[in-house]
Design a protein around this motif. Sequence first.
Motif, short mmCIF file in Angstrom:
data_model
loop_
_atom_site.label_atom_id
_atom_site.label_comp_id
_atom_site.label_asym_id
_atom_site.label_seq_id
_atom_site.Cartn_x
_atom_site.Cartn_y
_atom_site.Cartn_z
N THR A 197 0.87 -1.18 0.00
CA THR A 197 0.00 0.00 0.00
C THR A 197 0.90 1.23 0.00
OG1 THR A 197 -1.75 -1.14 1.24
CG2 THR A 197 -1.77 1.27 1.28
N TRP A 198 0.81 2.02 -1.04
CA TRP A 198 1.62 3.23 -1.18
C TRP A 198 0.72 4.43 -0.93
CZ3 TRP A 198 4.92 2.61 -6.29
CH2 TRP A 198 5.71 1.46 -6.18
N ILE A 199 1.19 5.35 -0.08
CA ILE A 199 0.39 6.52 0.27
C ILE A 199 1.16 7.78 -0.06
CG2 ILE A 199 -0.85 7.73 2.09
CD1 ILE A 199 -1.16 5.05 3.51
N SER A 200 0.59 8.58 -0.96
CA SER A 200 1.20 9.84 -1.39
C SER A 200 0.60 10.98 -0.57
CB SER A 200 0.95 10.05 -2.88
OG SER A 200 1.33 11.33 -3.28
N GLY A 201 1.40 11.57 0.29
CA GLY A 201 0.89 12.62 1.15
C GLY A 201 0.55 12.09 2.53
N ARG A 202 0.05 12.95 3.37
CA ARG A 202 -0.16 12.60 4.77
C ARG A 202 -1.60 12.21 5.07
NH1 ARG A 202 3.06 17.63 7.70
NH2 ARG A 202 5.12 17.22 6.78
N SER A 203 -1.75 11.32 6.04
CA SER A 203 -3.06 10.97 6.58
C SER A 203 -2.86 10.38 7.96
CB SER A 203 -3.79 9.95 5.69
OG SER A 203 -4.96 9.49 6.35
N PRO A 204 -3.62 10.81 8.95
CA PRO A 204 -3.51 10.20 10.28
C PRO A 204 -4.00 8.76 10.31
CG PRO A 204 -5.37 11.72 10.20
CD PRO A 204 -4.61 11.90 8.91
N ASP A 205 -4.68 8.35 9.26
CA ASP A 205 -5.25 7.01 9.20
C ASP A 205 -4.40 6.04 8.38
OD1 ASP A 205 -7.84 7.70 10.55
OD2 ASP A 205 -7.95 9.05 8.83
N ALA A 206 -3.20 6.47 7.99
CA ALA A 206 -2.34 5.61 7.18
C ALA A 206 -1.95 4.35 7.94
CB ALA A 206 -1.09 6.37 6.76
N PRO A 207 -2.06 3.17 7.34
CA PRO A 207 -1.62 1.94 8.01
C PRO A 207 -0.12 2.01 8.33
CG PRO A 207 -2.93 1.45 6.06
CD PRO A 207 -2.62 2.91 6.02
N PRO A 208 0.29 1.49 9.48
CA PRO A 208 1.70 1.63 9.88
C PRO A 208 2.70 0.96 8.94
CG PRO A 208 0.48 0.20 11.39
CD PRO A 208 -0.53 0.87 10.52
N LEU A 209 2.29 -0.09 8.25
CA LEU A 209 3.21 -0.81 7.37
C LEU A 209 3.22 -0.25 5.95
CD1 LEU A 209 2.65 -4.54 8.44
CD2 LEU A 209 4.40 -2.92 9.24
N ALA A 210 2.39 0.73 5.66
CA ALA A 210 2.30 1.27 4.30
C ALA A 210 3.58 2.01 3.93
CB ALA A 210 1.11 2.22 4.19
N THR A 211 3.84 2.07 2.63
CA THR A 211 4.98 2.81 2.08
C THR A 211 4.56 4.25 1.87
OG1 THR A 211 5.83 0.83 0.97
CG2 THR A 211 6.59 2.97 0.15
N ARG A 212 5.33 5.19 2.43
CA ARG A 212 4.98 6.61 2.33
C ARG A 212 5.72 7.25 1.16
NH1 ARG A 212 2.69 8.11 7.24
NH2 ARG A 212 1.97 6.22 8.30
N LEU A 213 5.03 8.13 0.45
CA LEU A 213 5.61 8.84 -0.67
C LEU A 213 5.32 10.34 -0.52
CD1 LEU A 213 4.08 6.04 -1.84
CD2 LEU A 213 5.21 6.76 -3.93
N ALA A 214 6.29 11.15 -0.88
CA ALA A 214 6.04 12.58 -1.02
C ALA A 214 5.40 12.81 -2.38
CB ALA A 214 7.34 13.36 -0.90
N SER A 215 4.95 14.03 -2.64
CA SER A 215 4.28 14.31 -3.91
C SER A 215 4.51 15.75 -4.32
CB SER A 215 2.78 14.05 -3.78
OG SER A 215 2.10 14.36 -4.98
#
Length: 242
Positions: free
Chosen positions: A32-50
């Motif tokens: 799971t890749w997440i671009s940008g911030r969210s307080p609900d992001a799963p802890p194991l997800a891969t974070r991406l800037a945008s």
Amino acid sequence: MIWLFAGSAITKLALAAGGAALLSGPLNSPQTWISGRSPDAPPLATRLASTANVNRLSRLPSGAVVVDLENWPQTPVSQRENPVGAYRRAAEIAEYRHQWLVATPATDLVRSVDPSYRGKIYPEFVRLRLAARIAAYVPVYEIQAQGAENNPTLYRSFVADISRQVQQAHPGITILAGLSTNPGGHVVAASVLGRDIALTKGLVSGYWMNIPQAGKACPRCGQAYPEIAVQVLDAELTDSQR
């Protein structure tokens, strides 16, 4: 399968019925890749800037960055007119900054590359080979095909054409395809999105699930429909775990 979301989409999913269970369960994964911030992001997800502006890459930290160049005010005119050169410059900055890029060029860039063009966007995007020319500089390429998703045959054809171009230009590149619950404000049924996925999952490594709502980036998008995304994700993630 990779699932890419904007941080705002993750927040919408968390508030939708069934969404929190997906985020704490199958979506709690590095896939799971997440671009940008969210307080609900799963802890194991891969974070991406945008960013939608290559010039801002030098201000971002090392790691993954979505570079979303489109024919809109967030992207400078010079980068809209020459997206290939812009992504080439992005690759140069990324190498120095130890970043890896996810290129998500919009199909509407054909309007800024050639302002006189008045025909259909998808065939022209294919003809100009923008995807192939951009893919040479990035490790991940996302096909913005969501505008065609209500016509699964067209969606599959466009994804296949661009995927072929991208793979030829950059063997081994990771390819994603775009999906949206309501592209341009037009709601698309979960069953149709499921059909789009079924027709293309052999061509790509994952999908960017967009859950837009009216705002500066998309004034015509209307309200958000995270419940449609929950239906699609639940079906796909349950199927993949069988």
